[in-house]
Motif scaffolding. Structure first.
Motif, short mmCIF file in Angstrom:
data_model
loop_
_atom_site.label_atom_id
_atom_site.label_comp_id
_atom_site.label_asym_id
_atom_site.label_seq_id
_atom_site.Cartn_x
_atom_site.Cartn_y
_atom_site.Cartn_z
N LYS A 1 0.81 -1.21 0.00
CA LYS A 1 0.00 0.00 0.00
C LYS A 1 0.84 1.26 0.00
O LYS A 1 0.42 2.28 -0.51
N THR A 2 2.03 1.19 0.56
CA THR A 2 2.85 2.39 0.68
C THR A 2 3.97 2.38 -0.34
O THR A 2 4.37 1.31 -0.83
N PRO A 3 4.52 3.54 -0.66
CA PRO A 3 5.69 3.57 -1.54
C PRO A 3 6.85 2.72 -0.99
O PRO A 3 7.56 2.07 -1.75
N GLY A 4 7.01 2.72 0.32
CA GLY A 4 8.06 1.91 0.92
C GLY A 4 7.87 0.42 0.68
O GLY A 4 8.82 -0.30 0.38
N ASP A 5 6.63 -0.04 0.80
CA ASP A 5 6.32 -1.45 0.53
C ASP A 5 6.63 -1.80 -0.92
O ASP A 5 7.22 -2.84 -1.22
N LYS A 6 6.22 -0.93 -1.81
CA LYS A 6 6.43 -1.18 -3.24
C LYS A 6 7.90 -1.12 -3.62
O LYS A 6 8.39 -1.97 -4.38
N ASN B 1 15.08 4.25 1.93
CA ASN B 1 14.77 5.68 2.05
C ASN B 1 15.14 6.43 0.77
O ASN B 1 14.42 7.34 0.35
N SER B 2 16.26 6.06 0.17
CA SER B 2 16.70 6.70 -1.06
C SER B 2 15.71 6.43 -2.20
O SER B 2 15.38 7.34 -2.98
N LEU B 3 15.23 5.21 -2.30
CA LEU B 3 14.27 4.86 -3.36
C LEU B 3 12.94 5.58 -3.16
O LEU B 3 12.34 6.07 -4.12
N VAL B 4 12.47 5.63 -1.92
CA VAL B 4 11.21 6.32 -1.63
C VAL B 4 11.35 7.81 -1.92
O VAL B 4 10.44 8.42 -2.50
#
Length: 87
Positions: free
Chosen positions: A6-11, A30-33
Motif C-alpha cells: 500500500k505504501t511507496p516503501g512497501d512497493k 529511504n533513497s528509493l522512496v
C-alpha cells in the motif's frame, strides 16, 4: 504495483527484492522512496512528460492507472536496474 503493498516503501522494497534477491537496507529504501516522491511531484507538474515516460515504448496505460505514478515508478526501476549489484 497495487498488489505488492500500500505504501511507496512497501512497493520499493518489493522491487528491490525482485532485483537484488535481498531486503534493502534502511538507507537504500529511504533513497528509493525519496526518488519516487521527487519524481511523482515532477510528473504531476508535467502530465505530458509523465504520459510519455509511462507509455513509450510499451503502449497505452492500463485502465484506472495514473501516468504520473507509473512514470515515477519507472524512474525507481531504472535506478534499481542500474545498480552495480544487479549487474
Amino acid at each position: 504495483m497495487t498488489v505488492v503493498g500500500k505504501t511507496p516503501g512497501d512497493k520499493a522494497s518489493h522491487g528491490f527484492r525482485l532485483c537484488l534477491s535481498r531486503a534493502p537496507f534502511k538507507t537504500e529504501l529511504n533513497s528509493l522512496v525519496a526518488l519516487y516522491e521527487k519524481s511523482l511531484k515532477r510528473f504531476q507538474a508535467e502530465p505530458a512528460k509523465a504520459l510519455d515516460v509511462a507509455t513509450k515504448p510499451i503502449g497505452e496505460l492500463p485502465k484506472h492507472t495514473d501516468a504520473a505514478e507509473l512514470a515515477a515508478w519507472t524512474m525507481v526501476v531504472n535506478q534499481l536496474m542500474n545498480l552495480d549489484e544487479v549487474l
